[in-house]
Design a protein around this motif. Structure first.
Motif, PDB file in Angstrom:
ATOM      1  N   GLN A 138      16.492  10.472   7.218  1.00 25.86           N
ATOM      2  CA  GLN A 138      16.275   9.437   6.210  1.00 25.86           C
ATOM      3  C   GLN A 138      15.003   8.646   6.535  1.00 25.86           C
ATOM      4  N   ALA A 139      14.850   8.279   7.812  1.00 24.15           N
ATOM      5  CA  ALA A 139      13.686   7.494   8.234  1.00 24.15           C
ATOM      6  C   ALA A 139      12.388   8.274   8.046  1.00 24.15           C
ATOM      7  N   ASP A 140      12.398   9.553   8.408  1.00 27.56           N
ATOM      8  CA  ASP A 140      11.209  10.392   8.236  1.00 27.56           C
ATOM      9  C   ASP A 140      10.860  10.544   6.752  1.00 27.56           C
ATOM     10  N   LEU A 141      11.886  10.734   5.930  1.00 24.42           N
ATOM     11  CA  LEU A 141      11.659  10.865   4.484  1.00 24.42           C
ATOM     12  C   LEU A 141      11.067   9.584   3.922  1.00 24.42           C
ATOM     13  N   LEU A 142      11.615   8.433   4.327  1.00 20.39           N
ATOM     14  CA  LEU A 142      11.098   7.147   3.875  1.00 20.39           C
ATOM     15  C   LEU A 142       9.629   6.989   4.235  1.00 20.39           C
ATOM     16  N   GLU A 143       9.286   7.281   5.484  1.00 19.19           N
ATOM     17  CA  GLU A 143       7.903   7.134   5.943  1.00 19.19           C
ATOM     18  C   GLU A 143       6.957   8.031   5.137  1.00 19.19           C
ATOM     19  N   ASN A 144       7.364   9.269   4.894  1.00 20.82           N
ATOM     20  CA  ASN A 144       6.516  10.197   4.148  1.00 20.82           C
ATOM     21  C   ASN A 144       6.375   9.790   2.687  1.00 20.82           C
ATOM     22  N   LEU A 145       7.457   9.301   2.092  1.00 14.96           N
ATOM     23  CA  LEU A 145       7.395   8.866   0.692  1.00 14.96           C
ATOM     24  C   LEU A 145       6.512   7.627   0.547  1.00 14.96           C
ATOM     25  N   LEU A 146       6.610   6.699   1.484  1.00 18.55           N
ATOM     26  CA  LEU A 146       5.750   5.512   1.440  1.00 18.55           C
ATOM     27  C   LEU A 146       4.282   5.903   1.586  1.00 18.55           C
ATOM     28  N   GLY A 147       4.012   6.898   2.424  1.00 14.17           N
ATOM     29  CA  GLY A 147       2.639   7.381   2.566  1.00 14.17           C
ATOM     30  C   GLY A 147       2.124   7.983   1.261  1.00 14.17           C
ATOM     31  N   GLU A 171       0.074  -2.919  10.541  1.00 14.80           N
ATOM     32  CA  GLU A 171      -0.950  -2.263  11.352  1.00 14.80           C
ATOM     33  C   GLU A 171      -0.392  -0.944  11.896  1.00 14.80           C
ATOM     34  N   LYS A 172      -1.200   0.087  11.792  1.00 21.80           N
ATOM     35  CA  LYS A 172      -0.821   1.376  12.367  1.00 21.80           C
ATOM     36  C   LYS A 172      -1.259   1.373  13.820  1.00 21.80           C
ATOM     37  N   LYS A 173      -0.329   1.613  14.717  1.00 23.84           N
ATOM     38  CA  LYS A 173      -0.650   1.635  16.144  1.00 23.84           C
ATOM     39  C   LYS A 173      -0.279   2.993  16.713  1.00 23.84           C
ATOM     40  N   GLY A 174      -1.301   3.826  16.906  1.00 22.62           N
ATOM     41  CA  GLY A 174      -1.048   5.193  17.347  1.00 22.62           C
ATOM     42  C   GLY A 174      -0.231   5.904  16.298  1.00 22.62           C
ATOM     43  N   ARG A 187      10.208   0.481  13.488  1.00 21.66           N
ATOM     44  CA  ARG A 187      10.637   1.875  13.417  1.00 21.66           C
ATOM     45  C   ARG A 187      10.389   2.363  11.991  1.00 21.66           C
ATOM     46  N   SER A 188      10.381   3.658  11.804  1.00 15.44           N
ATOM     47  CA  SER A 188      10.205   4.188  10.448  1.00 15.44           C
ATOM     48  C   SER A 188      11.277   3.637   9.516  1.00 15.44           C
ATOM     49  N   ALA A 189      12.502   3.509  10.024  1.00 14.76           N
ATOM     50  CA  ALA A 189      13.603   3.002   9.208  1.00 14.76           C
ATOM     51  C   ALA A 189      13.445   1.524   8.858  1.00 14.76           C
ATOM     52  N   ASP A 190      12.573   0.797   9.585  1.00 20.08           N
ATOM     53  CA  ASP A 190      12.352  -0.623   9.315  1.00 20.08           C
ATOM     54  C   ASP A 190      11.342  -0.852   8.189  1.00 20.08           C
TER      55      ASP A 190
END
Length: 202
Positions: A138-147, A171-174, A187-190
């Motif tokens: 779920q967290a990975d999907l959220l991050e990719n959809l937001l991108g 801010e993106k850090k690494g 976290r991605s879920a946050d």
């Protein structure tokens, strides 16, 4: 050789990007179907379902025709027509701005709140399969959809969303994420699609 088109099944077969886009198109179709079904059941239009749902949860300062038009990527005229119909059904009312009598905010009536709580459930059939995914997926999907949404915002295809990736505090850090407002890694879920502390910084 298969014609290069996202919607050509032969081309899709060997092109993962096209398959992803085609899958997103199917999901958007499912969303439209659910929205239409809910609207038809209550004798209102899909945009009216979305307006009622919005007014249930968002603060008074953004409950305006201008904000709604930008939020839903529609013209003010289209939103105004939808609002007039909801007014005629006694589902919402307008409150005049004390400092500017040309401006007003929108408020649900008692009947509007009752109906809003019913129609906001239209997306539940899509929610259940997502809830059944493992939390990390779920967290990975959220991050990719937001991108993906951020890219569409940058291309001015849809209006910029009030999400982390568009916020001046983000801010993106690494490979990680950081919020300078709360001074904490995320976290991605946050990550948020809609944040009350959002600040475009422009």
């Amino acid at each position: 050789m298969a014609k290069e088109s996202t919607f050509n099944p032969e081309y899709q077969a060997s092109n993962t990007s096209s398959k992803v886009v085609a899958a997103l198109e199917r999901l958007s179709e499912a969303f439209r179907v659910l929205l239409w079904q809910e609207a038809k059941q209550h004798g209102i239009s899909p945009i009216q379902v979305q307006i009622l749902t919005f007014l249930l949860h968002y603060p008074e300062k953004v409950r305006t025709v201008t904000y709604l038009a930008a939020y839903f990527n529609m013209t003010k005229a289209t939103v105004s027509d939808a609002i007039k119909t909801l007014e005629s059904k006694n589902l919402l009312s307008r409150k005049e701005d004390k400092n500017d009598n040309r401006s007003h905010t929108l408020h649900l009536t008692r009947e509007g709140r009752v109906l809003g709580k019913k129609v906001e459930r239209f997306a539940n059939p899509m929610l259940e399969p997502v809830k059944n995914m493992p939390p990390e997926k779920q967290a990975d999907l959220l991050e990719n959809l937001l991108g993906l949404i951020k890219d569409l915002n940058d291309q001015l295809i849809i209006t910029p969303q009030r999400m982390c990736f568009n916020c001046r505090f983000y801010e993106k850090k690494g490979k990680g994420h950081y919020c300078n407002l709360v001074q904490s890694p995320l976290r991605s879920a946050d990550l948020r699609v809609e944040c009350p502390e959002f600040d475009p910084g422009k």
